[in-house]
Design a protein around this motif. Structure first.
Motif, PDB file in Angstrom:
ATOM      1  N   VAL A 139       9.542  -0.771  -1.443  1.00  0.00           N
ATOM      2  CA  VAL A 139      11.231   0.317  -1.573  1.00  0.00           C
ATOM      3  C   VAL A 139      12.244   0.605  -2.054  1.00  0.00           C
ATOM      4  N   VAL A 140      11.764   1.582  -3.115  1.00  0.00           N
ATOM      5  CA  VAL A 140      12.594   2.108  -4.159  1.00  0.00           C
ATOM      6  C   VAL A 140      14.069   3.137  -3.327  1.00  0.00           C
ATOM      7  N   ILE A 141      15.095   3.259  -3.909  1.00  0.00           N
ATOM      8  CA  ILE A 141      16.285   3.841  -3.844  1.00  0.00           C
ATOM      9  C   ILE A 141      16.294   4.465  -4.874  1.00  0.00           C
ATOM     10  N   TYR A 142      16.289   6.083  -4.310  1.00  0.00           N
ATOM     11  CA  TYR A 142      16.276   7.092  -4.891  1.00  0.00           C
ATOM     12  C   TYR A 142      17.568   8.174  -5.033  1.00  0.00           C
ATOM     13  N   SER A 143      18.581   7.486  -5.260  1.00  0.00           N
ATOM     14  CA  SER A 143      20.262   8.266  -5.664  1.00  0.00           C
ATOM     15  C   SER A 143      20.128   9.266  -6.199  1.00  0.00           C
ATOM     16  N   LYS A 202       0.933  -0.783  -0.454  1.00  0.00           N
ATOM     17  CA  LYS A 202       0.097  -0.289   0.096  1.00  0.00           C
ATOM     18  C   LYS A 202       1.138   1.300   0.000  1.00  0.00           C
ATOM     19  N   TYR A 203       2.321   1.241   0.750  1.00  0.00           N
ATOM     20  CA  TYR A 203       2.746   2.166   1.152  1.00  0.00           C
ATOM     21  C   TYR A 203       4.232   2.527   0.231  1.00  0.00           C
ATOM     22  N   THR A 204       5.076   3.343  -0.267  1.00  0.00           N
ATOM     23  CA  THR A 204       5.996   3.499  -0.931  1.00  0.00           C
ATOM     24  C   THR A 204       6.929   4.100  -0.036  1.00  0.00           C
ATOM     25  N   ILE A 205       7.901   3.545   0.093  1.00  0.00           N
ATOM     26  CA  ILE A 205       9.106   4.523   0.484  1.00  0.00           C
ATOM     27  C   ILE A 205      10.046   4.984  -0.282  1.00  0.00           C
ATOM     28  N   VAL A 206      10.600   6.189  -0.414  1.00  0.00           N
ATOM     29  CA  VAL A 206      11.600   6.081  -1.166  1.00  0.00           C
ATOM     30  C   VAL A 206      13.031   6.969  -0.837  1.00  0.00           C
ATOM     31  N   ILE A 207      13.523   6.142  -0.961  1.00  0.00           N
ATOM     32  CA  ILE A 207      14.597   6.456   0.687  1.00  0.00           C
ATOM     33  C   ILE A 207      16.330   7.676  -0.539  1.00  0.00           C
TER      34      ILE A 207
END
Length: 456
Positions: free
Chosen positions: A295-299, A251-256
Motif C-alpha cells: 500500500v502506497v499513499i500518493y497524495s 505481488k501487487y502494489t496499491i497506489v491510493i
C-alpha cells in the motif's frame, strides 16, 4: 497705536457717528418743512449698486466701487454735518485693522501702527492694488522653469525647437537603456555561466566546455533545472527496490489518493480545520494491508498537512510508503501522479483515485471511484476491499484488463457487489435443482442380472 487707544478711537468715532445721525435725522427748520424734498433723505437709494469710478495708475486702469454717498455729485449737495460721516469702506478697513491689532498683541507685545483716518486707508488700499496689478503684469518665472509656459506666448519656431529637443532626448535615453540592458545581460551570463572549479581551482569540464557560447548554455540549463525542480517529481525513483528474499514482497502494489478517498477535509466554526475518517477505513486497511498488498499513499496534499493525518489513522503501519505533492508532476494546473517513476512493474500496479486528470499519464492502471464528501453512512470501502481481495486471489499476471473493465462503470465497487450477488444467486439455484447424472450414479440395483456397483 496700542490696542486700548485704537479701541477708544473707534468708540469715539462710533459715538460721533451716532450723534451726527441723530442730529441730521431730527433737525427741523424754524421756517417749516422745505418745499423740495431732499434726494439724499431716502435710505432706499443705498440699495442700488455703487457706481464704478475708474482710477488711472500709469498705463494700468483699475476701477473701484464707490458708495453713492461718496460720489462727487453727492458730496457737493451733502449738508455740512454729513461731511463728518466716514465711508463704509473705511469702517471695514478699521474693523480689519482692529482684528490685526488684537492678533498682533496676542502674539507679540510690539505695537503695530495703524492708519488713523479713512483717507490714509484709501491710500494704502490704492498702493496695495498697484502692487497686485504690477505682480499680475509680470510673467511668471516659476512656470517657465517647470516647462508649463503657455503656448500662445511662444513662437512656432520655439515650439518646434522644443519638440525636436524632447524627441532627441527621448531617443538618447532609449539607446542608453537598451545598451545598458544588453551589457548587463552579457555580464550576468559570463559571471553566473562560468565553469565550476574544484578545490584546487582547476576547471571542471562539462558538456558545454569548449564552446564560445558555453556561459549562455549553462544559464539556460540552470533555468531548465529550476523549472524541473518545480514541475517534475522530486526524485527519478520514488520508491526503493522491492524487498529481497527472505523478506516477503507483495505481488501487487496499491497506489491510493488520500483526500476524498480515505479522509475528507472539513472546516467549521466549532472545530476548525480537520479531517473526517471514512467509515470502514480500518477494515479496508486490514484487508489490503501488508502482506496482502504493498500500500502506497500518493497524495497531492503537502507533506506538512497529510503526513500527520496518515499517522493518526494508521497506527499499525499497514501503509508501507507515503508520497506527497513534491513527488507529483505539475501539468496544466494539475498535480499528476507519474506511476512510471514508482520503480514497480506497472502490470501489477493498481491506482485508485476519483480525479481522471490525476492519472492521465497511466489511465490503464487507474480504478476510478466516486468522490467521498463526508457522508458517514457510506459503505463503499467494504465493497472496494472485496474487489481488491478478489484480484489478489485471482493471482493475475496483469491487472490492467480487469481495471479497465470495472473503470467503465461510475462506481466499480457497487458493480462488483452486484455481480457478486448475482453469482451467489446462481450458485444457490444450482444447488436447489436435482442432478440426473448424480441420481444414476447413486443407483446400485440389478441391471440385466448384474449389480451397478460391486462393492454395494
Amino acid at each position: 497705536m496700542s490696542l486700548s487707544k485704537l479701541s477708544q478711537t473707534c468708540f469715539s468715532r462710533h459715538q460721533a457717528k451716532t450723534f451726527i445721525r441723530f442730529s441730521s435725522s431730527d433737525f427741523k427748520s424754524l421756517l417749516g418743512p422745505p418745499a423740495v424734498a431732499n434726494p439724499y433723505a431716502d435710505n432706499g437709494r443705498n440699495r442700488f449698486a455703487a457706481p464704478i469710478v475708474p482710477i488711472n495708475h500709469g498705463n494700468v486702469f483699475a476701477s473701484i466701487k464707490v458708495p453713492i454717498n461718496e460720489t462727487p455729485e453727492a458730496i457737493a449737495y451733502k449738508p455740512a454735518v454729513e461731511d463728518v460721516k466716514e465711508p463704509p469702506i473705511a469702517e471695514r478697513i478699521m474693523e480689519k485693522a482692529l482684528k490685526v491689532e488684537i492678533a498682533k498683541e496676542a502674539s507679540t507685545p510690539s505695537p503695530v501702527p495703524a492708519p488713523t483716518t479713512a483717507i490714509d486707508e484709501l491710500n494704502s488700499l490704492k498702493d496695495s492694488l498697484n502692487k497686485l496689478e504690477e505682480a499680475a503684469a509680470k510673467p511668471s518665472s516659476s512656470s517657465g522653469s517647470s516647462g508649463d509656459n503657455n503656448d500662445h506666448t511662444s513662437t512656432p519656431e520655439e515650439i518646434e525647437a522644443r519638440r525636436k529637443r524632447m524627441e532627441r532626448n527621448t531617443r538618447i535615453g532609449g539607446y542608453v537603456v537598451l545598451g545598458g540592458s544588453i551589457i548587463g545581460f552579457i555580464s550576468f551570463c559570463f559571471y553566473y555561466g562560468r565553469a565550476q572549479r574544484d578545490e584546487a581551482g582547476n576547471v571542471i569540464a562539462d558538456e558545454f566546455s569548449g564552446s564560445f557560447l558555453a556561459p549562455f548554455y549553462r544559464i539556460a540549463n540552470s533555468f531548465k533545472l529550476w523549472r524541473d525542480y518545480v514541475v517534475e517529481p522530486a526524485r527519478e525513483q520514488l520508491l526503493p527496490d522491492p524487498l529481497p528474499a527472505p523478506y516477503l514482497q507483495p505481488k501487487y502494489t496499491i497506489v491510493i489518493e488520500l483526500k476524498n478517498i480515505l479522509v475528507h477535509p472539513e472546516w467549521t466554526y466549532k472545530t476548525g480545520y480537520r479531517f473526517l475518517k471514512r467509515p470502514a477505513l480500518d477494515y479496508f486497511l486490514d484487508v489490503i494491508g501488508y502482506p496482502n498488498f504493498e500500500v502506497v499513499i500518493y497524495s497531492s496534499e503537502s507533506m506538512m498537512t497529510a503526513a500527520p493525518v496518515v499517522d493518526s489513522f494508521d497506527p499499525k503501519q499497514r501503509i508501507m510508503y507515503k508520497l506527497f505533492r513534491d513527488c507529483t508532476k505539475y501539468m496544466n494546473g494539475h498535480h499528476v501522479k507519474d506511476l512510471s517513476k514508482l520503480n514497480r512493474d506497472l502490470s501489477k500496479v493498481i491506482y485508485i483515485d476519483f480525479d481522471a486528470k490525476s492519472g492521465q499519464l497511466n489511465p490503464e492502471n487507474m480504478l476510478r471511484v466516486p468522490e467521498w464528501r463526508g457522508n458517514m453512512d457510506d459503505t463503499s470501502l467494504v465493497d472496494l476491499a472485496e474487489l481488491l481481495k478478489t484480484i489478489h486471489l485471482s493471482d493475475a499476471e496483469d491487472v490492467r484488463p480487469m481495471l479497465q473493465y470495472y473503470s467503465q462503470y461510475d462506481d466499480p465497487a457497487k458493480e462488483f457487489r452486484r455481480r457478486a450477488v448475482y453469482l451467489s444467486q446462481q450458485e444457490e439455484q444450482k444447488k436447489q435443482q436435482p442432478d440426473e447424472s448424480s441420481m444414476l450414479k447413486r443407483y446400485s440395483g440389478r441391471l440385466f442380472g448384474f449389480r451397478r456397483h460391486a462393492s454395494a
